[in-house]
Design a protein around this motif. Sequence first.
Motif, mmCIF file in Angstrom:
data_model
loop_
_atom_site.group_PDB
_atom_site.id
_atom_site.type_symbol
_atom_site.label_atom_id
_atom_site.label_comp_id
_atom_site.label_asym_id
_atom_site.label_seq_id
_atom_site.Cartn_x
_atom_site.Cartn_y
_atom_site.Cartn_z
ATOM 1 N N GLN A 579 0.835 -1.193 0.000
ATOM 2 C CA GLN A 579 0.000 0.000 0.000
ATOM 3 C C GLN A 579 0.876 1.252 0.000
ATOM 4 O OE1 GLN A 579 -3.695 0.225 0.142
ATOM 5 N NE2 GLN A 579 -2.976 2.223 -0.552
ATOM 6 N N THR A 580 1.952 1.209 0.796
ATOM 7 C CA THR A 580 2.884 2.334 0.825
ATOM 8 C C THR A 580 3.554 2.522 -0.536
ATOM 9 O OG1 THR A 580 3.321 1.972 3.184
ATOM 10 C CG2 THR A 580 4.935 3.260 1.950
ATOM 11 N N ALA A 581 3.987 1.399 -1.147
ATOM 12 C CA ALA A 581 4.617 1.475 -2.467
ATOM 13 C C ALA A 581 3.646 2.014 -3.513
ATOM 14 C CB ALA A 581 5.136 0.093 -2.877
ATOM 15 N N PHE A 582 2.383 1.576 -3.425
ATOM 16 C CA PHE A 582 1.365 2.048 -4.364
ATOM 17 C C PHE A 582 1.125 3.545 -4.194
ATOM 18 C CE2 PHE A 582 -3.212 3.008 -4.951
ATOM 19 C CZ PHE A 582 -3.282 2.838 -6.333
ATOM 20 N N ASP A 583 1.003 3.989 -2.942
ATOM 21 C CA ASP A 583 0.778 5.416 -2.677
ATOM 22 C C ASP A 583 1.932 6.251 -3.235
ATOM 23 O OD1 ASP A 583 -1.579 4.761 -1.416
ATOM 24 O OD2 ASP A 583 -0.737 4.850 0.609
ATOM 25 N N GLN A 584 3.164 5.761 -3.071
ATOM 26 C CA GLN A 584 4.319 6.500 -3.575
ATOM 27 C C GLN A 584 4.329 6.531 -5.103
ATOM 28 O OE1 GLN A 584 7.575 4.415 -1.723
ATOM 29 N NE2 GLN A 584 7.429 5.587 0.190
ATOM 30 N N ALA A 585 3.964 5.396 -5.725
ATOM 31 C CA ALA A 585 3.933 5.342 -7.192
ATOM 32 C C ALA A 585 2.870 6.287 -7.748
ATOM 33 C CB ALA A 585 3.671 3.911 -7.664
ATOM 34 N N VAL A 586 1.707 6.317 -7.105
ATOM 35 C CA VAL A 586 0.638 7.215 -7.556
ATOM 36 C C VAL A 586 1.046 8.677 -7.346
ATOM 37 C CG1 VAL A 586 -1.735 7.963 -7.077
ATOM 38 C CG2 VAL A 586 -1.204 5.533 -7.233
ATOM 39 N N ALA A 587 1.706 8.940 -6.200
ATOM 40 C CA ALA A 587 2.140 10.318 -5.935
ATOM 41 C C ALA A 587 3.151 10.777 -6.984
ATOM 42 C CB ALA A 587 2.742 10.403 -4.533
ATOM 43 N N SER A 588 4.074 9.877 -7.373
ATOM 44 C CA SER A 588 5.054 10.228 -8.397
ATOM 45 C C SER A 588 4.373 10.493 -9.730
ATOM 46 C CB SER A 588 6.078 9.092 -8.553
ATOM 47 O OG SER A 588 6.815 8.904 -7.375
ATOM 48 N N GLU A 589 3.399 9.665 -10.057
ATOM 49 C CA GLU A 589 2.672 9.847 -11.305
ATOM 50 C C GLU A 589 1.869 11.140 -11.276
ATOM 51 O OE1 GLU A 589 -0.277 7.180 -14.123
ATOM 52 O OE2 GLU A 589 -0.700 7.337 -11.983
ATOM 53 N N GLN A 590 1.207 11.398 -10.164
ATOM 54 C CA GLN A 590 0.374 12.590 -10.070
ATOM 55 C C GLN A 590 1.196 13.878 -10.038
ATOM 56 O OE1 GLN A 590 -3.135 12.931 -10.158
ATOM 57 N NE2 GLN A 590 -2.729 10.908 -11.019
ATOM 58 N N SER A 591 2.440 13.789 -9.553
ATOM 59 C CA SER A 591 3.284 14.984 -9.564
ATOM 60 C C SER A 591 3.543 15.463 -10.976
ATOM 61 C CB SER A 591 4.620 14.687 -8.863
ATOM 62 O OG SER A 591 5.387 13.751 -9.611
ATOM 63 N N LEU A 592 3.464 14.525 -11.933
ATOM 64 C CA LEU A 592 3.631 14.896 -13.332
ATOM 65 C C LEU A 592 2.287 15.089 -14.030
ATOM 66 C CD1 LEU A 592 5.358 15.204 -15.928
ATOM 67 C CD2 LEU A 592 5.121 12.714 -16.215
ATOM 68 N N SER A 593 1.380 14.126 -13.845
ATOM 69 C CA SER A 593 0.141 14.105 -14.630
ATOM 70 C C SER A 593 -1.049 14.720 -13.923
ATOM 71 C CB SER A 593 -0.210 12.651 -14.993
ATOM 72 O OG SER A 593 0.831 12.063 -15.737
ATOM 73 N N GLY A 594 -0.974 14.881 -12.618
ATOM 74 C CA GLY A 594 -2.120 15.385 -11.880
ATOM 75 C C GLY A 594 -2.328 16.872 -12.052
ATOM 76 N N VAL A 595 -3.555 17.312 -11.834
ATOM 77 C CA VAL A 595 -3.913 18.733 -11.948
ATOM 78 C C VAL A 595 -3.715 19.403 -10.601
ATOM 79 C CG1 VAL A 595 -5.765 20.369 -12.413
ATOM 80 C CG2 VAL A 595 -5.563 18.281 -13.797
ATOM 81 N N ASN A 596 -2.867 20.458 -10.591
ATOM 82 C CA ASN A 596 -2.646 21.265 -9.393
ATOM 83 C C ASN A 596 -3.428 22.564 -9.561
ATOM 84 O OD1 ASN A 596 -1.418 23.306 -7.630
ATOM 85 N ND2 ASN A 596 0.109 21.722 -7.185
#
Length: 633
Positions: A579-596
């Motif tokens: 779960q921790t690894a998944f959260d980190q992977a999603v956070a890395s992806e969202q830092s690029l692809s997510g809307v801020n």
Amino acid sequence: MTTNIANIALTGLRAAQAGLAVTANNISNQGTPGYSRQQVMLQSAMSNFSGAGYFGQGVDVVTVQRAYSDFLSSQASQSASTLSYLSTYSDQMSGLINRLGSVDTGINQSLNALYSALGRFSQNPAETASRQAALAAAQSTAARFRAISEDLSTLSQGIDNQASATVGQINQLVQSIAAYNAKIGDAYGTGQGQAPNGLLDQRDVLVRELGRLTGITTSTQGTSINVYLTNGQPLVMEQVAAQLRIDTRDPASPTGTSLSLTVGSHTMQLKQDDIDGGQLGALLQFRDNELAQAQSELGRLAIAMAAAYNQQQQFGMDSNGQPGQALFRIGNPVAVGQRGNTGDARLAVGIADTRSLTGSDYQLTRVGSEYVVTRLDDGTELGPFSSLPQNVDGLSIGLADGDLADGDTFTIKVASQAAAGVEVTLADPGKLAAAAPMGLVTADTNTGTAQASRLRSVESGSPDYGTSVTVRFTSATGYELLGEDGSVLSTGSLQPPQQTISYNGWAFDVSGIPAAGDRITVKADPGAPAGDNRNALAMAGLGTTKIAGGSTLTDSYAGLISSVGTRAASLNISKAAQQTAFDQAVASEQSLSGVNLDEEGANLLRYQQAYAAAGKVLGMSSELFDQLLAAIH
């Protein structure tokens, strides 16, 4: 020059307008699952040469590009697939633990009640009430075995239903991905090579959802994405979708379930481990590993109980002085033919004598014109036999119809349904065998440490409990059996770890180390049926006897619960880490692809100001043009 300024201003207006539109779209889709932040890509227009140099012609809107990384997206998808696998497996483990119960509420509660009832029966063998209580306790124990076995079967059926539903979802997603490949290809053509970002995002969402259901790998081919199972078999090839099929009632499968994959007109059979990862992989692996093992362990426990109590019950004499009858029976074995068998055989497998069952599964193979039976626990080959039926380790193995061809193999699963069919065979409490026909006598002159215990019956074509036999040890391991006249009837040697001596339908265990010349006599000594309690005491003593693979029945069941609980705890640790690894992977992806939203708000102001500035330039250009016209006139 005025006209040129106006054109430059117009390109600026168009660029600012494009930026505003993209920014507004980002803000609107801030909460849309799978949406990748978009950005307008600009480049300077081609400069125009004049005598004074190259003058710029404004700005061109090249394309709208999504912020996307194949690496980060793949990393997040793999983490999601692994997390789905562990979460599904963990949920099923919780269900298994609930069905097995605790050490106190599972089978052990009924076993302890049985031990207590048999203890009272052994103290009062002539009382009808104590006999009735002992028989009722045996029936309650049998019912508890059946209830837990039924709960495990219900869990297995639920998994089959979930697996079938998951396969349906997989097929729908596979078809949707193939359809999106077609749409995206058309969109690239219509858009003259411009990327249809919305369609790409939607396809990525489908691929990630598919990865949550089963382990996959992907590759790109032109504008299409190809999807494969982890074994390399294709699920999507450009615009062609394969179809996964599951059969949860396949009689030719050792697990009862078969998987196949159809691509076009070609169908291939899959192995269970071809489905690796995701929800479907977790369901199948849990059922074929954890659940099957628990069912087998429960079955082996039922076999050990039935064998031990029947050995003791059938050694004694009932209240009428008649030989004791079997106390328990168990569920029949299941025979599964190997896929690819060429013969037309159907096996007829049953229990010939519960007392001789080992708890192991077996394999029957036709070798030339003979039959070979292999005990799978230790690999011991029994036979070859020239014909069937044959009795092997308490099993009756025959042919119901047809015959095996050379090389055909059947797996005989003895333990899988053993607990489901546990029943008490006696209805009359008077049939409980409290009296014993023989007794163990250890010579006072023995110098070794050998001790004899648990005199009982074993399977025999001609049991003889009316003739005394003396065991005379010739060494620490060798012995000979002497008749009443001193003649040597047979010889043998002790085989650790379970040292047993048997003859003429009886057997007893030997502990310690005998010395040469030591003697133990199995003495014919029938007791009075109404008052003798020696066999009842032996039955009561089974509660503390290691009759289940080197453990008592209660310890063995406690070990089963403990091992399941340990694996469940380990799985929960892995799940938390994933779960921790998944959260980190999603956070890395969202830092690029997510809307801020803060960033988009700043962009909104920037493009708004650029639009206003370009408008002023356009207005100034218009004023200059008007002044130019006035000067001419």
